[in-house]
Design a protein around this motif. Sequence first.
Motif, PDB file in Angstrom:
ATOM      1  N   VAL A   1      14.897 -26.508 -13.296  1.00  0.00           N
ATOM      2  CA  VAL A   1      13.800 -25.548 -13.069  1.00  0.00           C
ATOM      3  C   VAL A   1      12.470 -26.173 -13.493  1.00  0.00           C
ATOM      4  O   VAL A   1      11.473 -26.098 -12.764  1.00  0.00           O
ATOM      5  CB  VAL A   1      14.049 -24.237 -13.839  1.00  0.00           C
ATOM      6  CG1 VAL A   1      12.894 -23.268 -13.622  1.00  0.00           C
ATOM      7  CG2 VAL A   1      15.367 -23.598 -13.429  1.00  0.00           C
TER       8      VAL A   1
ATOM      9  N   LYS B   1      11.417 -28.663 -10.942  1.00  0.00           N
ATOM     10  CA  LYS B   1      11.065 -28.019  -9.669  1.00  0.00           C
ATOM     11  C   LYS B   1       9.596 -27.598  -9.670  1.00  0.00           C
ATOM     12  O   LYS B   1       8.898 -27.733  -8.671  1.00  0.00           O
ATOM     13  CB  LYS B   1      11.988 -26.809  -9.486  1.00  0.00           C
ATOM     14  CG  LYS B   1      11.695 -25.924  -8.289  1.00  0.00           C
ATOM     15  CD  LYS B   1      12.804 -24.870  -8.163  1.00  0.00           C
ATOM     16  CE  LYS B   1      12.382 -23.701  -7.298  1.00  0.00           C
ATOM     17  NZ  LYS B   1      13.351 -22.591  -7.400  1.00  0.00           N
TER      18      LYS B   1
ATOM     19  N   ASP C   1      13.373 -19.353 -13.720  1.00  0.00           N
ATOM     20  CA  ASP C   1      12.936 -19.670 -12.364  1.00  0.00           C
ATOM     21  C   ASP C   1      12.168 -18.484 -11.767  1.00  0.00           C
ATOM     22  O   ASP C   1      11.065 -18.646 -11.218  1.00  0.00           O
ATOM     23  CB  ASP C   1      14.167 -20.022 -11.511  1.00  0.00           C
ATOM     24  CG  ASP C   1      13.786 -20.688 -10.196  1.00  0.00           C
ATOM     25  OD1 ASP C   1      12.639 -20.496  -9.733  1.00  0.00           O
ATOM     26  OD2 ASP C   1      14.640 -21.381  -9.619  1.00  0.00           O
TER      27      ASP C   1
END
Length: 381
Positions: free
Chosen positions: A152, A155, A118
Amino acid sequence: MNKPKIFISSPHMGGSEQKFIQEAFDTNWIAPLGPNVSGFESDLENYIQEKKFVAALSSGTAAIHLGLILLGVKAGDEVICQSMTFSASANPILYLGATPVFIDSELETWNLCPKVLDEAIFDMQEKGRKPKAIIAVHLYGIPYQIEAIRLVADKYNIPILEDSAEAVGSSYKGKKCGTFGDIGVLSFNGNKIITTSGGGAIVTSTNVLKQKAIFFATQSRDDAPHYQHSEIGYNYRLSNVSAGIGRGQMEVLESRVNLRREMHHFYEDLFKDINGVTLFTVDDKDYYANYWLSSILIDPKLTNGIDRETVRLAFEAENIESRPLWKPMHLQPIFEKYPYYGNQVAETLFEKGLCLPSGSSLSDEDRLRIKNVIYNLFAIN
Ligand SMILES: *Cc1c(COP(=O)(O)O)cnc(C)c1O
């Protein structure tokens, strides 16, 4: 007297492989297509479930290469890759003229750390860059943190190429490895859990993608009576002879996974009272690992100075093969100039870790020889 060598991971035939090869000869399907190829693909599709499609290829490396192409990776793109892995996970990034960005591991599964992942993507984004794909690996057959990595990836809207080369037969929450990525990759190299002597497969979510993979793997021939090409092609299809071995191996896959897990239990028992040696194990609740290679971490501060090299040499003196863990890619001469995000996790694992003989064909006698080396070294009687 020279004792026979005990290997880390040997091929282990089931019995019907030669029947399928004989069929290939009898019908003269000695080519990179034929009934064993499509049969092996159906066997794999039935095994992994989740409505996935499988194309059999000449190697896992070829599958990663084509997988990146299907995900649209081109020269100049950046591709994120787990640093702690075999070089075949990362090399295809360079085949395409793209740039690898390496990420550290976490300690639970030794795979891609979701937190560092991330942070890395966030940092790249701040600098106006967006990675084209994420290569996540199930090292030694232990699934990576499936949900955290998917979170992640979603996202930032980046696809996952799931390198399941070492994890055929492993699963997470009841779903088979190879089915979690936007593209999955399997390997049937000679040292893997089952083998076609050399071979691999790509796992896709649609038949259209599977057919596209086969198109690239068979020289990208356009639909024409002559040879006509409008895209770069590759010769990456699995041979019908090798696929015959694969069909035989599929009959014994479950038993091979059980036998590797029994080797892991053997090591659990062997090391349970040895201070400073930890067998790499994941919690069995959600993770079902094939334990392709059983591995230990050795802390010389707790073993009176015995380190991973002491153990490796003691095995070697008895003609028993063991090997340090994969050396992280960001420490490899060929890859060290590329970006790396992380700390010392992968590096420390590499310093302390050793892979042990883990094959499904090891005998009680082999296990006794392994046990004796450890007992002598750690002065247990
Ligand atoms: C073996 C392996 C590959 C490559 O598979 P081949 O079939 O040998 O080309 C890729 N990634 C990992 C992690 C592997 O262990």
